[in-house]
Design an enzyme around this catalytic site. Structure first.
Site: not given
Ligand code: BDR
Ligand code: CA
Length: 314
Positions: A243-244
């Site tokens: 994700h990040d």
């Protein structure tokens, strides 16, 4: 061109760790002014420690790490050890960091940095609950107009939720904070699950990290192996979403991503849908656009960028 000044606000988390590494591996484009930890995936005592572990792994101990808020603005903290393990960085064996934690509160660091640096020169990159950022805006409303832009990981529309059927973790943990940020009027780019679920850690991609033959490559390989075990079962996918790092990759190569400039509101009342990002993807409301909501990425280019940059850390 001078490197873009950024503050990373984070709750490491294995994918947060990869995001930090990607930023620290890219000094020509990104000048990381500081890393501020927030309570999220695990409590603050662990996220601030994990942020320092990652800086040491990257051999960038000059980057100051601060502890921010230890709980959401108005709610009880919800954590995600079921995903990230007890430490937040489960997977490889980790030694305690030796670099110091800064004395100043992370929220004050955000405020003072935005007041000190030229207006419009600092970009905020939150990849955890938005507590620190919203608290800074509430405490010092004068800084809101000084932020260049915000590129955050959070929310979902087509993918709906990962912590409840309706909400993504970062927004769910502190929806009041998210509401403040989404209503701030600051230029906002959002990496929701809709895009991060396309950034999957397939076997060849993880093998590419390992075959770097470096400490960073080995650690990232072990981290991805650890959280894959949970996500593969949950989603029935061939890997786990990273994700990040999508936020940092967007700052480095925005053309990898595409999305829509739309209205996004945060649900803060309903028990059933608390923390939902009500994204007007089809533009059916008359509410004004406040965010660029990313929906797609070129995953091969994303992983090529990640591998090339992480290899630079040695
Ligand atoms: C987000 O929640 C955390 O578990 C991850 O670090 C990421 O920031 C994904 O929903
Ligand atoms: Ca995170």
């Amino acid at each position: 061109m001078a490197a873009r000044k950024i503050i990373i606000d984070t709750d490491p988390g294995q994918d947060d760790a990869v995001a930090i590494l990607l930023a620290l591996a890219s000094p020509e484009e990104l000048d990381v002014l500081g890393i501020v930890a927030v309570a999220g995936n695990v409590p603050l005592a662990l996220t601030q420690k994990n942020a320092r572990i990652v800086c040491e792994l990257a051999r960038k101990t000059h980057v100051p790490v601060f502890a921010g808020c230890d709980r959401p603005m108005t709610r009880k903290l919800v954590t995600a050890e079921h995903v990230h393990g007890k430490t937040g960085l489960d997977g490889p064996q980790l030694a305690d960091p030796t670099m110091p934690l800064q004395d100043r509160h992370g929220v004050d660091f955000i405020i003072e940095t935005l007041r000190r640096e030229p207006s419009g020169s600092v970009t905020l990159v939150p990849v955890g609950p938005l507590t620190n950022i919203a608290t800074a805006f509430q405490k010092a409303p004068d800084i809101v107009g000084r932020v260049a832009e915000i590129v955050l990981m959070g929310g979902a529309y087509f993918e709906v939720g990962n912590i409840t059927p309706a909400a993504e973790f970062n927004i769910y943990v502190d929806p009041e904070a998210a509401e403040i940020v989404f209503k701030s009027g600051i230029k906002l780019t959002v990496m929701p699950l809709d895009v991060t679920h396309k950034a999957l850690t397939t076997r060849p991609r993880v093998d590419a990290f390992r075959s770097m033959g470096t400490e960073v490559g080995r650690m990232v390989g072990e981290w991805t192996d650890f959280f894959e075990r949970f996500d593969k079962e949950k989603y029935g996918s061939e890997g786990a979403p990273l994700h990040d790092p999508c936020t940092i990759a967007y700052l480095l190569e925005p053309e990898i991503f595409s999305g829509r400039h739309i209205n996004v509101e945060i649900e803060t009342v309903s028990d059933l849908t608390l923390g939902m990002t009500v994204a007007d993807w089809w533009r059916v409301s008359l509410r004004p656009a406040n965010a660029t909501f990313i929906g797609h990425l070129d995953a091969d280019r994303f992983y090529a960028l990640l591998t090339e940059r992480l290899a630079r850390l040695g």
